[in-house]
Design an enzyme around this catalytic site. Structure first.
Site, PDB file in Angstrom:
ATOM      1  N   SER A 155       0.849  -1.196   0.000  1.00 45.86           N
ATOM      2  CA  SER A 155       0.000   0.000   0.000  1.00 45.86           C
ATOM      3  C   SER A 155       0.889   1.252   0.000  1.00 45.86           C
ATOM      4  O   SER A 155       1.745   1.387  -0.877  1.00 45.86           O
ATOM      5  CB  SER A 155      -0.952  -0.058   1.193  1.00 45.86           C
ATOM      6  N   ASP A 162      -9.050  -5.784  -5.032  1.00 44.88           N
ATOM      7  CA  ASP A 162      -8.256  -4.736  -4.383  1.00 44.88           C
ATOM      8  C   ASP A 162      -8.816  -3.344  -4.663  1.00 44.88           C
ATOM      9  O   ASP A 162      -9.557  -3.122  -5.623  1.00 44.88           O
ATOM     10  CB  ASP A 162      -6.823  -4.819  -4.912  1.00 44.88           C
ATOM     11  N   HIS A 219      -7.104  -5.865  -0.882  1.00 42.88           N
ATOM     12  CA  HIS A 219      -5.942  -5.037  -0.565  1.00 42.88           C
ATOM     13  C   HIS A 219      -4.978  -5.740   0.383  1.00 42.88           C
ATOM     14  O   HIS A 219      -3.770  -5.519   0.322  1.00 42.88           O
ATOM     15  CB  HIS A 219      -6.412  -3.717   0.045  1.00 42.88           C
TER      16      HIS A 219
END
Length: 338
Positions: free
Chosen positions: A147, A289, A316
């Site tokens: 991320s 995601d 994610h």
């Protein structure tokens, strides 16, 4: 016949003993103690020099592998290393060394409470100081950024890849403007129009502290695109990490909205620069995601030595909701590029 059977048995036993010896030797190396006079579980606190003074950041080594040392860069921005704890169930068994690291302002590291320090370029230099302190180099140093950590990993690699052996970009696009468009044009349209309208109304009023905001986001966004379990069943390390989120850091860099980016990173875009990355690179995308899996696939082709891993069941945090695919691919990449 008896002579052949005896010979075969001796060879088999010799092979077994040899394998056991190799495993034992590798294990002894992997679990060897540090050279410190006092053993403290692999924790090393590292002083980081900044324009605002010196602060300490926290790291922890699990295992020892002279050829594969994997530094984990957490997301958020502002979360902690703790949500990576599931890696312990997969990588040590493969002899892969893990290095946890809480970035400045996160978790066990110092929090100077100064938004001027929440800056991408400064965090790049922080990672470089961590690398030097841990004596990592191009013969063993891998970075996995997840991320926001993926943004940091890409930015670090573009400046310091000569110090690295490999890169893993996990669940992060190379362009924040494209991420914003994906959120607006794809993810938002998958949501119930009535729910989306209410979320938009709250965001337009900048009423992000309104408890209704999270009441809507958790079942309609988080459980579909962040971690695909009912939130009541989210793994404890994830909840523990998120509970410690540095909101100042998060809002400064990401912005208060969960749809796209509106903070300092709003215009960050390194897509055109990916061609400059020459080291072995694994890009990990997932079907559900918040990041466009097609964009992620393209990234693996833009770097010079890229591989793409697609988690068909993941979101994610695919290392939780598609663990088999995620860790099989990650381990294969680390072993292949080693």
């Amino acid at each position: 016949m008896k002579t052949f059977a005896t010979f075969f048995l001796v060879v088999l036993l010799s092979f077994f003993v040899s394998c056991q010896k190799i495993v034992s030797e590798n294990s002894s190396v992997y679990f060897e103690k540090s050279n410190d006079s006092i053993q403290n579980g692999g924790v090393k606190v590292i002083p980081i020099t900044t324009s605002k003074g010196t602060f300490n950041v926290w790291t922890k080594r699990i295992g020892n592998n002279p050829k594969i040392k994997l530094l984990l860069l957490n997301g958020g921005p502002g979360a902690t290393h703790e949500y990576f704890e599931c890696f312990e169930n997969f990588l040590p068994a493969e002899g892969i060394e893990i290095i946890y690291y809480d970035q400045l302002g996160c978790g066990n590291s110092d929090n100077p409470n100064d938004a001027a320090l929440w800056d991408l370029g400064r965090y790049v230099e922080e990672v470089e100081q961590v690398r030097k302190a841990l004596h990592l180099d191009e013969s063993n140093f891998y970075v996995l950024g997840h991320s926001w950590g993926g943004i940091l990993a890409m930015e670090y690699t573009l400046k310091y890849q000569h110090n690295m052996k490999g890169l893993i970009i996990s669940n992060m696009m190379s362009s924040c403007p494209e991420y914003g468009r994906y959120a607006d044009e794809v993810l938002a349209k998958q949501m119930d129009p009535k729910v989306l309208a209410e979320i938009n109304k709250i965001e337009a009023a900048k009423d992000f502290a309104n408890p209704r905001y999270m009441e809507l986001l958790i079942p309609n966004f988080y459980e579909k695109h962040i971690l695909r379990f009912p939130s009541k069943d989210w793994p404890e390390p994830v909840n523990r990490s998120f509970a410690k989120m540095n909101q100042s850091l998060y809002v400064t860099m990401q912005g208060p909205s969960e749809f796209g980016i509106s903070g300092k990173l709003e215009k960050w875009d390194r897509k055109s620069d990916l061609k400059k990355i020459t080291i072995p690179t694994l890009v990990i995308g997932a079907k559900y995601d918040t990041m466009d899996p097609n964009h992620m696939s393209a990234m693996s082709k833009l770097v010079q030595n890229g591989t793409y891993l697609f988690c068909s069941k993941g979101s994610h945090m695919a290392f939780y909701d598609d663990q088999k695919t995620y860790f099989k691919g990650l381990i294969a990449f680390l072993n292949k590029s080693n």
